[in-house]
Design an enzyme around this catalytic site. Structure first.
Site, PDB file in Angstrom:
ATOM      1  N   SER A 110      40.344  48.433  36.833  1.00  0.00           N
ATOM      2  CA  SER A 110      39.178  47.365  36.416  1.00  0.00           C
ATOM      3  C   SER A 110      38.183  48.209  35.635  1.00  0.00           C
ATOM      4  O   SER A 110      38.401  48.558  34.655  1.00  0.00           O
ATOM      5  CB  SER A 110      38.798  46.664  37.782  1.00  0.00           C
ATOM      6  N   ASP A 250      47.072  38.545  36.642  1.00  0.00           N
ATOM      7  CA  ASP A 250      45.919  39.314  36.604  1.00  0.00           C
ATOM      8  C   ASP A 250      44.684  38.527  36.335  1.00  0.00           C
ATOM      9  O   ASP A 250      44.773  37.669  35.277  1.00  0.00           O
ATOM     10  CB  ASP A 250      46.061  40.778  35.926  1.00  0.00           C
ATOM     11  N   HIS A 277      45.467  41.424  39.942  1.00  0.00           N
ATOM     12  CA  HIS A 277      44.536  42.331  39.770  1.00  0.00           C
ATOM     13  C   HIS A 277      44.626  43.842  40.454  1.00  0.00           C
ATOM     14  O   HIS A 277      44.256  44.811  40.015  1.00  0.00           O
ATOM     15  CB  HIS A 277      43.151  41.910  39.737  1.00  0.00           C
TER      16      HIS A 277
END
Length: 301
Positions: A110, A250, A277
């Site tokens: 991320s 995601d 995610h």
């Protein structure tokens, strides 16, 4: 079994906490892996299970809590301009120097993948490879992707999100409940949420300076200092072999990470079916297998 030790190093006006997990049986030529957590400000807890790569690949795995969160020094009163990508690149450089790492892999998840790209465009001599996991190449692409996913939410959920954002009441229980609907679809599809994820979120909520300053109140309402961030134009400067990983559902939609694939010379991508995610929490063995194969390919002979 691998053994983990933790310590701190001095950084700026405080300390950075780090943990080193050494394999029980080191594999010759297996370079250490430095793991960059997301947020910004989510701490390393939700990425704990990547320490299993130590025994699975015979390499040392380094986790750390970036300055301003987790077990590292917190600075809730720091000026807003403190919290920049360059600040966290400098912290990474300090960690690598402190540990004496001559050659290493980097995996960022991320925001950590965004930070990894910021590190890689500088072409550090010791960088053997980069894994960018569940990350966008610009925050505008991220916001656009989030808008597409929000449009697929139940009508009453999206209306609640929009109403509270317009009113500035993003701490209202109704808003938080609507946020959870998005999270369960696109952030982590394991229910109840894994304890490691809960731990990272709890420490961020207890002292949210970095996350709220750089990002905003949640994953899809981005109003922080990173709102205009982009690395798209600088991606051709990345020379390290790069792996891009994402989940089918995601919140980092394909359009957000496509620039990495289009602009980095030595790159490949892998999408994990059924994951979102936090693919590493949803499908830990599959995720680590993809990463392990890539790392082994780019270890020093």
């Amino acid at each position: 079994m691998s053994a983990s030790t933790s310590s701190t190093l001095p950084f700026r006006d405080g300390e950075t906490w780090f943990q080193v997990t050494a394999p029980d049986e080191p594999r010759p030529g297996a370079l250490p892996l430095v793991v960059l957590h997301g947020g910004p400000g989510m701490a390393h807890d939700y990425l704990r299970n990547l320490a299993a790569l130590a025994d699975e690949t015979g390499r040392t795995v380094v986790h750390y809590d970036q300055f301003g969160c987790g077990r590292s020094s917190h600075r809730p009163d720091a000026p807003v301009e403190t919290w920049t990508p360059a600040f966290f690149v400098a912290e990474f450089d300090a960690l690598v120097a402190h540990l004496g790492l001559d050659r290493f892999h980097v995996l960022g998840q991320s925001w950590g993948g965004m930070l990894g790209a910021e590190i890689a465009v500088r072409q550090p001599r010791g960088l053997a490879s980069l894994a960018i996991c569940n990350s966008p190449a610009s925050m505008q692409l991220w916001v656009d992707g989030a808008a597409e996913l929000r449009a697929q939410l139940p009508t009453e959920t999206e209306e609640a999100l929009r109403r509270h954002e317009e009113d500035g009441t993003t701490s209202d229980p109704e808003y938080l409940a609507a946020t959870q609907v998005f999270y369960e679809r696109h952030v982590c599809r394991v229910l109840p949420m894994p304890q490691d994820f809960v731990d990272s979120e709890a420490q961020m909520e207890a002292e949210p300076t970095v996350y709220h300053t750089m990002n905003g109140p949640n994953e899809f309402h981005v109003i922080g200092t990173m709102r205009d961030w982009s690395i798209v134009d600088r991606l051709p400067s990345i020379t390290a072999p790069t792996l891009v990983v994402a989940g089918e559902f995601d919140e980092a939609t394909p359009a957000t990470w496509l620039p990495f694939v289009e602009s980095i010379a030595d790159v490949r991508s892998h999408v994990l079916p059924g994951a979102s995610h936090c693919a590493h929490l949803e499908q830990p063995e599959a995720f680590r297998a993809v990463v392990a194969a890539f790392l082994a390919e780019h270890d020093d002979a």
